[in-house]
Motif scaffolding. Structure first.
Motif, PDB file in Angstrom:
ATOM      1  N   MET A  11      11.269   6.684   1.021  1.00  0.00           N
ATOM      2  CA  MET A  11      10.244   5.815   1.546  1.00  0.00           C
ATOM      3  C   MET A  11       9.006   5.862   0.660  1.00  0.00           C
ATOM      4  O   MET A  11       8.439   4.826   0.323  1.00  0.00           O
ATOM      5  CB  MET A  11       9.885   6.231   2.972  1.00  0.00           C
ATOM      6  N   MET A  12       8.599   7.053   0.294  1.00  0.00           N
ATOM      7  CA  MET A  12       7.381   7.196  -0.506  1.00  0.00           C
ATOM      8  C   MET A  12       7.538   6.497  -1.854  1.00  0.00           C
ATOM      9  O   MET A  12       6.612   5.826  -2.316  1.00  0.00           O
ATOM     10  CB  MET A  12       7.074   8.682  -0.704  1.00  0.00           C
ATOM     11  N   ALA A  13       8.687   6.623  -2.472  1.00  0.00           N
ATOM     12  CA  ALA A  13       8.901   5.990  -3.773  1.00  0.00           C
ATOM     13  C   ALA A  13       8.918   4.462  -3.644  1.00  0.00           C
ATOM     14  O   ALA A  13       8.382   3.765  -4.508  1.00  0.00           O
ATOM     15  CB  ALA A  13      10.199   6.491  -4.392  1.00  0.00           C
ATOM     16  N   PHE A  14       9.512   3.944  -2.585  1.00  0.00           N
ATOM     17  CA  PHE A  14       9.472   2.497  -2.336  1.00  0.00           C
ATOM     18  C   PHE A  14       8.027   2.037  -2.147  1.00  0.00           C
ATOM     19  O   PHE A  14       7.597   1.033  -2.701  1.00  0.00           O
ATOM     20  CB  PHE A  14      10.275   2.135  -1.083  1.00  0.00           C
ATOM     21  N   TYR A  15       7.309   2.784  -1.373  1.00  0.00           N
ATOM     22  CA  TYR A  15       5.918   2.461  -1.060  1.00  0.00           C
ATOM     23  C   TYR A  15       5.053   2.492  -2.323  1.00  0.00           C
ATOM     24  O   TYR A  15       4.276   1.587  -2.580  1.00  0.00           O
ATOM     25  CB  TYR A  15       5.438   3.454   0.003  1.00  0.00           C
ATOM     26  N   ILE A  16       5.199   3.530  -3.137  1.00  0.00           N
ATOM     27  CA  ILE A  16       4.398   3.666  -4.351  1.00  0.00           C
ATOM     28  C   ILE A  16       4.641   2.496  -5.303  1.00  0.00           C
ATOM     29  O   ILE A  16       3.714   1.994  -5.934  1.00  0.00           O
ATOM     30  CB  ILE A  16       4.688   5.011  -5.053  1.00  0.00           C
ATOM     31  N   GLY A  17       5.878   2.049  -5.383  1.00  0.00           N
ATOM     32  CA  GLY A  17       6.219   0.969  -6.294  1.00  0.00           C
ATOM     33  C   GLY A  17       5.694  -0.391  -5.883  1.00  0.00           C
ATOM     34  O   GLY A  17       5.700  -1.325  -6.691  1.00  0.00           O
ATOM     35  N   THR A  18       5.221  -0.524  -4.652  1.00  0.00           N
ATOM     36  CA  THR A  18       4.842  -1.857  -4.170  1.00  0.00           C
ATOM     37  C   THR A  18       3.463  -1.961  -3.537  1.00  0.00           C
ATOM     38  O   THR A  18       2.987  -3.075  -3.330  1.00  0.00           O
ATOM     39  CB  THR A  18       5.859  -2.349  -3.121  1.00  0.00           C
ATOM     40  N   ILE A  19       2.819  -0.852  -3.240  1.00  0.00           N
ATOM     41  CA  ILE A  19       1.572  -0.944  -2.481  1.00  0.00           C
ATOM     42  C   ILE A  19       0.509  -1.747  -3.219  1.00  0.00           C
ATOM     43  O   ILE A  19      -0.228  -2.525  -2.599  1.00  0.00           O
ATOM     44  CB  ILE A  19       1.039   0.450  -2.051  1.00  0.00           C
ATOM     45  N   SER A  20       0.422  -1.619  -4.528  1.00  0.00           N
ATOM     46  CA  SER A  20      -0.571  -2.407  -5.269  1.00  0.00           C
ATOM     47  C   SER A  20      -0.264  -3.895  -5.161  1.00  0.00           C
ATOM     48  O   SER A  20      -1.181  -4.712  -4.970  1.00  0.00           O
ATOM     49  CB  SER A  20      -0.602  -1.975  -6.738  1.00  0.00           C
ATOM     50  N   LEU A  21       1.006  -4.256  -5.287  1.00  0.00           N
ATOM     51  CA  LEU A  21       1.396  -5.662  -5.148  1.00  0.00           C
ATOM     52  C   LEU A  21       1.062  -6.172  -3.750  1.00  0.00           C
ATOM     53  O   LEU A  21       0.544  -7.283  -3.582  1.00  0.00           O
ATOM     54  CB  LEU A  21       2.899  -5.818  -5.412  1.00  0.00           C
ATOM     55  N   PHE A  22       1.358  -5.347  -2.763  1.00  0.00           N
ATOM     56  CA  PHE A  22       1.107  -5.705  -1.367  1.00  0.00           C
ATOM     57  C   PHE A  22      -0.392  -5.960  -1.142  1.00  0.00           C
ATOM     58  O   PHE A  22      -0.778  -6.958  -0.534  1.00  0.00           O
ATOM     59  CB  PHE A  22       1.622  -4.568  -0.479  1.00  0.00           C
ATOM     60  N   LEU A  23      -1.243  -5.061  -1.643  1.00  0.00           N
ATOM     61  CA  LEU A  23      -2.685  -5.197  -1.457  1.00  0.00           C
ATOM     62  C   LEU A  23      -3.242  -6.419  -2.191  1.00  0.00           C
ATOM     63  O   LEU A  23      -4.123  -7.116  -1.667  1.00  0.00           O
ATOM     64  CB  LEU A  23      -3.403  -3.933  -1.927  1.00  0.00           C
ATOM     65  N   ILE A  24      -2.734  -6.682  -3.371  1.00  0.00           N
ATOM     66  CA  ILE A  24      -3.176  -7.863  -4.114  1.00  0.00           C
ATOM     67  C   ILE A  24      -2.767  -9.133  -3.375  1.00  0.00           C
ATOM     68  O   ILE A  24      -3.573 -10.059  -3.214  1.00  0.00           O
ATOM     69  CB  ILE A  24      -2.614  -7.844  -5.550  1.00  0.00           C
ATOM     70  N   ASP A  25      -1.536  -9.180  -2.894  1.00  0.00           N
ATOM     71  CA  ASP A  25      -1.065 -10.363  -2.160  1.00  0.00           C
ATOM     72  C   ASP A  25      -1.808 -10.554  -0.846  1.00  0.00           C
ATOM     73  O   ASP A  25      -2.182 -11.667  -0.489  1.00  0.00           O
ATOM     74  CB  ASP A  25       0.436 -10.277  -1.880  1.00  0.00           C
ATOM     75  N   LEU A  26      -2.016  -9.459  -0.113  1.00  0.00           N
ATOM     76  CA  LEU A  26      -2.599  -9.552   1.216  1.00  0.00           C
ATOM     77  C   LEU A  26      -4.108  -9.793   1.185  1.00  0.00           C
ATOM     78  O   LEU A  26      -4.622 -10.613   1.947  1.00  0.00           O
ATOM     79  CB  LEU A  26      -2.290  -8.277   2.015  1.00  0.00           C
ATOM     80  N   PHE A  27      -4.820  -9.091   0.302  1.00  0.00           N
ATOM     81  CA  PHE A  27      -6.279  -9.154   0.304  1.00  0.00           C
ATOM     82  C   PHE A  27      -6.868  -9.724  -0.982  1.00  0.00           C
ATOM     83  O   PHE A  27      -8.089  -9.736  -1.139  1.00  0.00           O
ATOM     84  CB  PHE A  27      -6.873  -7.767   0.571  1.00  0.00           C
ATOM     85  N   ASP A  28      -6.013 -10.138  -1.904  1.00  0.00           N
ATOM     86  CA  ASP A  28      -6.466 -10.702  -3.169  1.00  0.00           C
ATOM     87  C   ASP A  28      -7.401  -9.724  -3.896  1.00  0.00           C
ATOM     88  O   ASP A  28      -8.426 -10.122  -4.458  1.00  0.00           O
ATOM     89  CB  ASP A  28      -7.155 -12.056  -2.950  1.00  0.00           C
ATOM     90  N   PHE A  29      -7.048  -8.429  -3.866  1.00  0.00           N
ATOM     91  CA  PHE A  29      -7.850  -7.404  -4.525  1.00  0.00           C
ATOM     92  C   PHE A  29      -7.876  -7.641  -6.031  1.00  0.00           C
ATOM     93  O   PHE A  29      -6.866  -8.007  -6.629  1.00  0.00           O
ATOM     94  CB  PHE A  29      -7.269  -6.012  -4.278  1.00  0.00           C
ATOM     95  N   ASN A  30      -9.032  -7.385  -6.625  1.00  0.00           N
ATOM     96  CA  ASN A  30      -9.090  -7.351  -8.086  1.00  0.00           C
ATOM     97  C   ASN A  30      -8.837  -5.903  -8.517  1.00  0.00           C
ATOM     98  O   ASN A  30      -8.646  -5.017  -7.668  1.00  0.00           O
ATOM     99  CB  ASN A  30     -10.428  -7.902  -8.600  1.00  0.00           C
ATOM    100  N   THR A  31      -8.870  -5.637  -9.810  1.00  0.00           N
ATOM    101  CA  THR A  31      -8.530  -4.292 -10.276  1.00  0.00           C
ATOM    102  C   THR A  31      -9.509  -3.232  -9.776  1.00  0.00           C
ATOM    103  O   THR A  31      -9.097  -2.123  -9.429  1.00  0.00           O
ATOM    104  CB  THR A  31      -8.446  -4.250 -11.818  1.00  0.00           C
TER     105      THR A  31
END
Length: 171
Positions: A1-21
């Protein structure tokens, strides 16, 4: 679970909140600080109060609920609250899981067993972020419902073990 989460959390946050770097880096820094605090302070409190196995059950519950809940909001502040629940769950799971392995391993094979456990973890951390990023590209946010099923499944296995072994599992 942790490895799945680590690989996608940045993508998820960018998609959901349009975060910049900068926003993404700040968010991940704050999450890391909370993870460190939870592991250093709160995990000890939970283990002392509930014992290792119950703390693992609580941690798995928080992980599953937190991962499901972060899918259900687009409000950043609500998201942060749910994210903290998931973060606390992670903080409770990993140290107690390793403690349980070391406590229940044959003392003569403890080093070998811990080494195998760490090797499996390292392999997962190398392979699953790549797989999860690919799956995130295919399924988007829906992947997090799958990821939340992983600690839910582990929780189910732990509960079944508890029912089979009884109170001895809590020692």
């Amino acid at each position: 679970m942790m490895a799945f989460y680590i690989g996608t959390i940045s993508l998820f946050l960018i998609d959901l909140f349009d975060f910049n770097t900068q926003e993404l880096g700040t968010f991940l820094f704050v999450v890391g600080v909370f993870l460190s605090f939870n592991q250093a302070v709160l995990s000890k409190f939970f283990v002392k109060k509930f014992g290792e196995f119950r703390t693992l059950l609580i941690g798995l519950t928080f992980c599953a609920l937190g991962l499901i809940a972060i899918n259900l909001t687009t409000n950043l502040y609500v998201f942060i609250g749910f994210y903290y629940i998931m973060n606390l769950g992670l903080s409770l799971c990993f140290p107690t899981f390793n403690a349980l392995i070391s406590m229940h391993a044959d003392p003569k094979k403890q080093g070998e067993i811990m080494g195998i456990s760490e090797a499996i973890n390292s392999f997962a951390m190398a392979l699953f972020p790549v797989i999860s990023a690919y799956l995130y590209d295919l399924f988007g946010f829906g992947l997090y419902f799958f990821i939340s099923a992983l600690p839910a499944f582990a929780l189910l296995l732990a509960i079944l073990k508890l029912r089979k072994v009884g109170a001895a599992a809590l020692d």
